[in-house]
Design a protein around this motif. Structure first.
Motif, PDB file in Angstrom:
ATOM      1  N   UNK A 120      19.087  17.526 -22.321  1.00  0.00           N
ATOM      2  CA  UNK A 120      19.902  18.609 -22.854  1.00  0.00           C
ATOM      3  C   UNK A 120      21.314  18.154 -23.186  1.00  0.00           C
ATOM      4  N   UNK A 139      24.479  14.535 -26.960  1.00  0.00           N
ATOM      5  CA  UNK A 139      25.125  15.715 -27.533  1.00  0.00           C
ATOM      6  C   UNK A 139      26.619  15.545 -27.722  1.00  0.00           C
ATOM      7  N   UNK A 175      15.974  29.578 -20.559  1.00  0.00           N
ATOM      8  CA  UNK A 175      16.724  29.176 -21.759  1.00  0.00           C
ATOM      9  C   UNK A 175      15.867  29.385 -23.006  1.00  0.00           C
ATOM     10  N   UNK A 177      18.384  40.564 -31.171  1.00  0.00           N
ATOM     11  CA  UNK A 177      18.522  41.893 -31.774  1.00  0.00           C
ATOM     12  C   UNK A 177      17.318  42.325 -32.606  1.00  0.00           C
ATOM     13  N   UNK A 216      21.797  37.921 -26.141  1.00  0.00           N
ATOM     14  CA  UNK A 216      23.066  37.674 -25.453  1.00  0.00           C
ATOM     15  C   UNK A 216      24.230  38.054 -26.350  1.00  0.00           C
ATOM     16  N   UNK A 221      14.233  45.519 -40.661  1.00  0.00           N
ATOM     17  CA  UNK A 221      15.008  44.445 -41.288  1.00  0.00           C
ATOM     18  C   UNK A 221      16.391  44.911 -41.722  1.00  0.00           C
ATOM     19  N   UNK A 268      18.269  46.778 -39.718  1.00  0.00           N
ATOM     20  CA  UNK A 268      19.031  47.086 -38.505  1.00  0.00           C
ATOM     21  C   UNK A 268      19.754  45.830 -38.024  1.00  0.00           C
ATOM     22  N   UNK A 298      22.087  47.915 -42.768  1.00  0.00           N
ATOM     23  CA  UNK A 298      22.160  47.522 -44.169  1.00  0.00           C
ATOM     24  C   UNK A 298      21.505  48.579 -45.043  1.00  0.00           C
ATOM     25  N   UNK A 315      19.333  43.908 -47.989  1.00  0.00           N
ATOM     26  CA  UNK A 315      18.468  43.149 -47.083  1.00  0.00           C
ATOM     27  C   UNK A 315      17.501  42.239 -47.810  1.00  0.00           C
ATOM     28  N   UNK A 318      15.515  37.364 -43.168  1.00  0.00           N
ATOM     29  CA  UNK A 318      15.790  38.784 -42.992  1.00  0.00           C
ATOM     30  C   UNK A 318      17.194  38.990 -42.466  1.00  0.00           C
ATOM     31  N   UNK A 319      17.649  40.212 -42.618  1.00  0.00           N
ATOM     32  CA  UNK A 319      18.989  40.524 -42.155  1.00  0.00           C
ATOM     33  C   UNK A 319      19.106  40.336 -40.648  1.00  0.00           C
ATOM     34  N   UNK A 320      18.050  40.703 -39.936  1.00  0.00           N
ATOM     35  CA  UNK A 320      18.154  40.618 -38.486  1.00  0.00           C
ATOM     36  C   UNK A 320      18.181  39.157 -38.017  1.00  0.00           C
ATOM     37  N   UNK A 325      21.409  37.801 -38.331  1.00  0.00           N
ATOM     38  CA  UNK A 325      22.307  38.460 -37.413  1.00  0.00           C
ATOM     39  C   UNK A 325      22.223  37.878 -36.007  1.00  0.00           C
ATOM     40  N   UNK A 326      21.374  36.892 -35.803  1.00  0.00           N
ATOM     41  CA  UNK A 326      21.136  36.396 -34.456  1.00  0.00           C
ATOM     42  C   UNK A 326      21.405  34.904 -34.374  1.00  0.00           C
ATOM     43  N   UNK A 329      22.529  31.287 -32.683  1.00  0.00           N
ATOM     44  CA  UNK A 329      22.167  30.733 -31.375  1.00  0.00           C
ATOM     45  C   UNK A 329      23.136  31.250 -30.320  1.00  0.00           C
ATOM     46  N   UNK A 330      22.595  31.649 -29.178  1.00  0.00           N
ATOM     47  CA  UNK A 330      23.463  32.304 -28.196  1.00  0.00           C
ATOM     48  C   UNK A 330      24.354  31.345 -27.411  1.00  0.00           C
ATOM     49  N   UNK A 331      24.030  30.063 -27.434  1.00  0.00           N
ATOM     50  CA  UNK A 331      24.814  29.108 -26.646  1.00  0.00           C
ATOM     51  C   UNK A 331      25.444  28.076 -27.573  1.00  0.00           C
ATOM     52  N   UNK A 332      26.744  27.859 -27.389  1.00  0.00           N
ATOM     53  CA  UNK A 332      27.426  26.880 -28.230  1.00  0.00           C
ATOM     54  C   UNK A 332      27.160  25.461 -27.758  1.00  0.00           C
ATOM     55  N   UNK A 333      26.909  25.299 -26.478  1.00  0.00           N
ATOM     56  CA  UNK A 333      26.697  23.970 -25.891  1.00  0.00           C
ATOM     57  C   UNK A 333      25.553  24.072 -24.875  1.00  0.00           C
ATOM     58  N   UNK A 334      24.857  22.971 -24.659  1.00  0.00           N
ATOM     59  CA  UNK A 334      23.753  23.016 -23.678  1.00  0.00           C
ATOM     60  C   UNK A 334      24.192  23.455 -22.283  1.00  0.00           C
ATOM     61  N   UNK A 390      23.997  27.136 -21.714  1.00  0.00           N
ATOM     62  CA  UNK A 390      22.646  27.617 -21.445  1.00  0.00           C
ATOM     63  C   UNK A 390      22.263  27.348 -19.991  1.00  0.00           C
TER      64      UNK A 390
END
Lengths: 221, 112
Positions: free
Chosen positions: A9, A13, A57, A66, A135, A201, A203, A215, A220, B2-4, B7-8, B10-15, B18
């Motif tokens: 991990x 990096x 993870x 979402x 998150x 799609x 939302x 949207x 969309x 898709x828009x969603x 809209x998502x 990656x939740x973590x900028x660095x390992x 996480x």
């Protein structure tokens, strides 16, 4: 010897992040080394398992997000009885779609109307409805949002490019460790012919926090 | 796309972010850390007495986690510092691209 978790991990990096070309040796930033230390101590003492950490993870990077909340919203838009159950008691209604888990034990869904726009914040820390929204984004965790969402919600919405009519009341919901809020946005105009998947799609994450709107169908594509 | 999905991110900028997240959730799942306790400790961590309020980012999650581990007598600061130093020594002794293993590090081997 303690088991070593997730060796890949960090390897590769953060090398040379300081711009130096190291001839030998790897680098760990101070915070990377500290997290490695905590993790290895906890594994050694049996408090956490490497496979469980990897699974968590994987779940939060790739499965929870979402798109789950968007399914909930789209269902509420097409199914009035589901909408009623969702607004009456969020958690079991959301579970009907197979969505639930940590951070979603006590979900309260608040509905936008022409008269009332809802905005969700966590002033204490960063409580957020993980099962439906994943998150939180960085801005949700920032002091500026935490403070201003309460003091100046209309100004916050303007920062997000959302200008509501003066006649629309803004209600701010402060999430806690126990209760997590999600906004049920209004269904956009011009969506009568769309099925549930097409509606989902539209939302966005922000529309379920209250800092945005769904949207329009043309957006969309 | 898709828009969603747009809209998502990656939740973590660095390992490491996480890893911190996963450790906290694993400890919650194990019943070692309560959700209310976590909110209280994280809330305190982002409100230092002598500095402005901070973001509830993963660096502050790490700080809060250390408070919890010390409070529950699971790992104190000295133990964490010692293990951190061992990892830093191991990193220095590990060629680029190779896994950083504690046993690769010179010096004190109290973990073995």
């Amino acid at each position: 010897m303690p088991a070593e978790p997730d060796q890949d991990s960090i390897v590769g990096h953060d090398h040379d992040h300081d711009g130096h070309d190291h001839d030998h040796g790897s680098t760990l930033s101070p915070i990377e080394a500290r997290v490695r230390a905590l993790e290895s101590l906890l594994i050694e003492k049996g408090y956490v398992q490497p496979a469980a950490l990897d699974a968590l993870i994987e779940r939060y990077e790739h499965q929870v997000g979402p798109h789950n909340g968007a399914r909930v919203v789209a269902r509420a838009w097409v199914d009035p009885s589901f909408r009623a159950r969702l607004l009456a008691d969020g958690t079991p209604a959301i579970a009907e779609l197979g969505i639930g888990g940590r951070g979603g034990e006590h979900m309260v869904v608040v509905e936008n109307t022409p008269e009332t726009h809802n905005l969700v914040v966590c002033t204490l820390c960063s409580c957020y409805p993980w099962p439906v929204l994943g998150l939180p984004p960085v801005w949700y965790k920032a002091p500026a949002y935490r403070a201003r969402a309460v003091l100046d919600p209309r100004g916050v919405l303007a920062d997000f490019g959302l200008r509501l009519p003066d006649t629309t009341r803004i209600t701010v919901w402060d999430s806690t460790a126990e209760t997590r809020f999600m906004v049920l946005p209004m269904r956009p105009a011009g969506t009568d012919g769309l099925d549930e998947a097409a509606l989902a799609a539209l939302v966005t994450r922000d529309s379920m926090i209250g800092t945005g709107l769904p949207l329009s169908p043309g957006d969309a594509a | 796309m898709s828009a969603t999905s747009c809209d998502a991110p990656r939740p973590f900028a660095e390992p490491w972010e996480a890893q911190v997240f996963a450790i906290v959730v694993a400890l919650q799942d194990a019943g070692i850390v309560g959700t209310a306790e976590w909110a209280e400790v994280l809330g305190a961590a982002i409100r230092p007495t002598a500095a402005p309020e901070a973001p509830a980012d993963y660096a502050h999650w790490l700080a809060a986690l250390e408070v919890i581990l010390d409070r529950h007598r699971i790992a104190d600061r000295a133990a964490i510092d010692g293990r951190r130093d061992a990892f830093l020594r191991a990193a220095e002794a590990t060629p680029h691209g190779q896994p950083i293993l504690l046993e690769n590090g010179p010096g004190p081997a109290d973990h073995l």
